[in-house]
Design a protein around this motif. Structure first.
Motif, PDB file in Angstrom:
ATOM      1  N   TYR A 156      18.933  -2.971  -2.091  1.00 24.91           N
ATOM      2  CA  TYR A 156      17.650  -2.880  -2.760  1.00 24.91           C
ATOM      3  C   TYR A 156      17.097  -4.122  -3.764  1.00 24.91           C
ATOM      4  CZ  TYR A 156      18.091   2.148  -1.479  1.00 24.91           C
ATOM      5  OH  TYR A 156      18.217   3.092  -0.763  1.00 24.91           O
ATOM      6  N   PRO A 157      17.849  -4.691  -4.314  1.00 24.94           N
ATOM      7  CA  PRO A 157      17.462  -6.110  -5.207  1.00 24.94           C
ATOM      8  C   PRO A 157      16.439  -6.819  -4.266  1.00 24.94           C
ATOM      9  CG  PRO A 157      19.716  -5.465  -5.825  1.00 24.94           C
ATOM     10  CD  PRO A 157      19.270  -4.713  -4.591  1.00 24.94           C
ATOM     11  N   LYS A 158      17.265  -7.180  -3.183  1.00 25.47           N
ATOM     12  CA  LYS A 158      16.355  -8.041  -2.129  1.00 25.47           C
ATOM     13  C   LYS A 158      15.168  -7.189  -1.701  1.00 25.47           C
ATOM     14  CE  LYS A 158      20.529 -10.439  -0.099  1.00 25.47           C
ATOM     15  NZ  LYS A 158      21.191 -10.344   0.978  1.00 25.47           N
ATOM     16  N   LEU A 159      15.004  -6.130  -1.281  1.00 24.80           N
ATOM     17  CA  LEU A 159      13.879  -5.477  -0.965  1.00 24.80           C
ATOM     18  C   LEU A 159      12.745  -5.442  -1.908  1.00 24.80           C
ATOM     19  CD1 LEU A 159      12.215  -3.529   1.008  1.00 24.80           C
ATOM     20  CD2 LEU A 159      13.339  -1.611   0.075  1.00 24.80           C
ATOM     21  N   LEU A 160      13.216  -5.016  -3.042  1.00 22.35           N
ATOM     22  CA  LEU A 160      12.334  -5.002  -4.330  1.00 22.35           C
ATOM     23  C   LEU A 160      11.757  -6.389  -4.636  1.00 22.35           C
ATOM     24  CD1 LEU A 160      10.949  -3.439  -6.556  1.00 22.35           C
ATOM     25  CD2 LEU A 160      12.947  -3.885  -7.830  1.00 22.35           C
ATOM     26  N   ALA A 161      12.624  -7.320  -4.585  1.00 23.75           N
ATOM     27  CA  ALA A 161      11.876  -8.891  -4.740  1.00 23.75           C
ATOM     28  C   ALA A 161      10.885  -9.237  -3.868  1.00 23.75           C
ATOM     29  CB  ALA A 161      13.314 -10.152  -4.802  1.00 23.75           C
ATOM     30  N   ARG A 162      11.243  -9.013  -2.609  1.00 25.80           N
ATOM     31  CA  ARG A 162      10.279  -8.971  -1.477  1.00 25.80           C
ATOM     32  C   ARG A 162       8.873  -8.024  -1.496  1.00 25.80           C
ATOM     33  NH1 ARG A 162      12.500  -7.314   3.155  1.00 25.80           N
ATOM     34  NH2 ARG A 162      11.203  -5.572   3.295  1.00 25.80           N
ATOM     35  N   LEU A 163       9.130  -7.064  -2.089  1.00 27.12           N
ATOM     36  CA  LEU A 163       8.017  -6.118  -2.402  1.00 27.12           C
ATOM     37  C   LEU A 163       7.342  -6.624  -3.482  1.00 27.12           C
ATOM     38  CD1 LEU A 163       9.504  -2.761  -1.679  1.00 27.12           C
ATOM     39  CD2 LEU A 163       7.557  -3.809  -0.255  1.00 27.12           C
ATOM     40  N   ILE A 164       7.640  -7.116  -4.497  1.00 28.09           N
ATOM     41  CA  ILE A 164       6.939  -7.751  -5.730  1.00 28.09           C
ATOM     42  C   ILE A 164       6.093  -8.980  -5.281  1.00 28.09           C
ATOM     43  CG2 ILE A 164       7.075  -8.913  -7.878  1.00 28.09           C
ATOM     44  CD1 ILE A 164       9.730  -7.119  -8.299  1.00 28.09           C
ATOM     45  N   GLY A 165       6.614  -9.751  -4.455  1.00 25.36           N
ATOM     46  CA  GLY A 165       5.652 -10.670  -3.948  1.00 25.36           C
ATOM     47  C   GLY A 165       4.649 -10.445  -3.130  1.00 25.36           C
ATOM     48  N   GLU A 166       4.994  -9.234  -2.183  1.00 29.88           N
ATOM     49  CA  GLU A 166       3.884  -8.894  -1.225  1.00 29.88           C
ATOM     50  C   GLU A 166       2.856  -8.051  -2.121  1.00 29.88           C
ATOM     51  OE1 GLU A 166       5.871  -6.334   1.676  1.00 29.88           O
ATOM     52  OE2 GLU A 166       7.032  -8.235   2.595  1.00 29.88           O
ATOM     53  N   VAL A 167       3.332  -7.250  -2.935  1.00 32.32           N
ATOM     54  CA  VAL A 167       2.084  -6.689  -3.760  1.00 32.32           C
ATOM     55  C   VAL A 167       1.409  -7.708  -4.536  1.00 32.32           C
ATOM     56  CG1 VAL A 167       1.974  -5.108  -5.761  1.00 32.32           C
ATOM     57  CG2 VAL A 167       3.463  -4.314  -4.025  1.00 32.32           C
ATOM     58  N   SER A 168       1.958  -8.740  -5.249  1.00 32.68           N
ATOM     59  CA  SER A 168       1.296  -9.762  -6.038  1.00 32.68           C
ATOM     60  C   SER A 168       0.127 -10.374  -5.047  1.00 32.68           C
ATOM     61  CB  SER A 168       2.232 -10.746  -6.498  1.00 32.68           C
ATOM     62  OG  SER A 168       1.576 -11.739  -7.189  1.00 32.68           O
ATOM     63  N   ARG A 169       0.673 -10.808  -3.814  1.00 32.05           N
ATOM     64  CA  ARG A 169      -0.154 -11.591  -3.161  1.00 32.05           C
ATOM     65  C   ARG A 169      -1.306 -10.538  -2.291  1.00 32.05           C
ATOM     66  NH1 ARG A 169       4.691 -13.392  -1.359  1.00 32.05           N
ATOM     67  NH2 ARG A 169       5.003 -12.253   0.241  1.00 32.05           N
ATOM     68  N   ALA A 170      -1.061  -9.336  -2.169  1.00 30.79           N
ATOM     69  CA  ALA A 170      -2.088  -8.382  -1.747  1.00 30.79           C
ATOM     70  C   ALA A 170      -3.037  -7.964  -2.576  1.00 30.79           C
ATOM     71  CB  ALA A 170      -1.541  -6.979  -1.184  1.00 30.79           C
ATOM     72  N   TRP A 171      -2.572  -7.838  -4.109  1.00 32.59           N
ATOM     73  CA  TRP A 171      -3.636  -7.830  -5.012  1.00 32.59           C
ATOM     74  C   TRP A 171      -4.475  -8.905  -5.297  1.00 32.59           C
ATOM     75  CZ3 TRP A 171      -4.123 -10.099  -9.988  1.00 32.59           C
ATOM     76  CH2 TRP A 171      -5.016  -9.248 -10.724  1.00 32.59           C
ATOM     77  N   ARG A 172      -3.647  -9.844  -5.247  1.00 29.28           N
ATOM     78  CA  ARG A 172      -4.855 -11.379  -5.581  1.00 29.28           C
ATOM     79  C   ARG A 172      -5.880 -11.563  -4.364  1.00 29.28           C
ATOM     80  NH1 ARG A 172       0.314 -13.881  -6.387  1.00 29.28           N
ATOM     81  NH2 ARG A 172       0.125 -15.219  -4.649  1.00 29.28           N
ATOM     82  N   TYR A 173      -5.391 -11.299  -3.079  1.00 26.47           N
ATOM     83  CA  TYR A 173      -6.125 -11.407  -2.087  1.00 26.47           C
ATOM     84  C   TYR A 173      -7.216 -10.278  -2.362  1.00 26.47           C
ATOM     85  CZ  TYR A 173      -8.099 -10.922   2.656  1.00 26.47           C
ATOM     86  OH  TYR A 173      -8.967 -10.697   3.623  1.00 26.47           O
ATOM     87  N   GLU A 174      -7.155  -8.997  -2.672  1.00 29.91           N
ATOM     88  CA  GLU A 174      -8.174  -8.026  -2.606  1.00 29.91           C
ATOM     89  C   GLU A 174      -9.156  -8.138  -3.886  1.00 29.91           C
ATOM     90  OE1 GLU A 174      -8.917  -5.645  -0.481  1.00 29.91           O
ATOM     91  OE2 GLU A 174      -7.489  -6.258   0.679  1.00 29.91           O
ATOM     92  N   MET A 175      -8.509  -8.741  -5.101  1.00 32.77           N
ATOM     93  CA  MET A 175      -9.246  -9.174  -6.156  1.00 32.77           C
ATOM     94  C   MET A 175     -10.207 -10.038  -5.919  1.00 32.77           C
ATOM     95  SD  MET A 175     -10.210  -8.177  -9.114  1.00 32.77           S
ATOM     96  CE  MET A 175      -9.205  -6.973  -9.710  1.00 32.77           C
ATOM     97  N   ASN A 176      -9.742 -11.296  -4.953  1.00 37.04           N
ATOM     98  CA  ASN A 176     -10.471 -12.536  -4.823  1.00 37.04           C
ATOM     99  C   ASN A 176     -11.660 -11.961  -3.697  1.00 37.04           C
ATOM    100  OD1 ASN A 176      -9.883 -14.772  -6.268  1.00 37.04           O
ATOM    101  ND2 ASN A 176      -7.911 -14.942  -4.887  1.00 37.04           N
ATOM    102  N   ARG A 177     -11.209 -11.183  -2.997  1.00 41.74           N
ATOM    103  CA  ARG A 177     -12.478 -10.592  -2.018  1.00 41.74           C
ATOM    104  C   ARG A 177     -13.227  -9.776  -2.796  1.00 41.74           C
ATOM    105  NH1 ARG A 177     -13.522  -6.246   0.341  1.00 41.74           N
ATOM    106  NH2 ARG A 177     -11.392  -5.091  -0.516  1.00 41.74           N
ATOM    107  N   ALA A 178     -13.028  -9.112  -3.692  1.00 39.53           N
ATOM    108  CA  ALA A 178     -14.141  -8.242  -4.471  1.00 39.53           C
ATOM    109  C   ALA A 178     -14.956  -9.226  -5.270  1.00 39.53           C
ATOM    110  CB  ALA A 178     -13.248  -7.098  -5.370  1.00 39.53           C
TER     111      ALA A 178
END
Length: 158
Positions: free
Chosen positions: A10-32
């Motif tokens: 779970y800690p590994k999964l959560l750490a990976r997901l935090i990075g993925e969510v951060s990147r996806a949020w930045r991408y979508e915000m930059n697109r908007a």
């Protein structure tokens, strides 16, 4: 009884997901923001200045954003070219400059708030208030743990 391999996963999964969510949020915000001629970094400067209507000194703004001075100067230059910020010399020390939002920026900041709210609504779709609360508590703890590591390094360097 807790299954140990899963507990380690779970800690590994959560750490990976935090990075993925951060990147996806930045991408979508930059697109908007792209149609407005902005990016996420510029948005963050505008939001900080909106929260501080009296303006912020460059060093304070850089610290709030977690970026280096030269990076901030480039962002401020671009925003000043657009007429969204002004740099005002401090009356008590001409070497200090405050950055403030211009009246022209007010309309843009309202639009930025709307874009941000739309993205938040989309990314939080399907989550209950309880899930959001639990996630917020967990993320706050993770952030505080990381800040504690930073504080420890700062104290050890002194």
């Amino acid at each position: 009884m807790e299954n140990l391999p899963d507990a380690e996963m779970y800690p590994k999964l959560l750490a990976r997901l935090i990075g993925e969510v951060s990147r996806a949020w930045r991408y979508e915000m930059n697109r908007a923001l792209r149609p407005l001629g902005l990016n996420l970094s510029m948005r963050q400067v505008l939001v900080q200045l909106q929260r501080n209507p009296g303006g912020l000194m460059q060093a304070e703004l850089a610290r709030n954003l977690g970026i280096e001075g030269p990076t901030l100067v480039r962002l401020l230059d671009k925003l000043e070219e657009k007429g969204w910020i002004a740099r005002i010399v401090a009356t008590d020390d001409r070497r200090r400059k405050y950055s403030v939002l211009t009246p022209k920026a007010a309309e843009q900041v309202r639009l930025l708030e709307s874009l941000s709210e739309d993205l938040r609504s989309s990314m939080m779709a399907g989550l209950t208030t309880q899930q959001l609360d639990q996630c917020s508590q967990a993320m706050t703890r993770i952030r505080d743990n990381l800040y504690g590591l930073q504080d420890g390094r700062t104290e050890n360097q002194e």
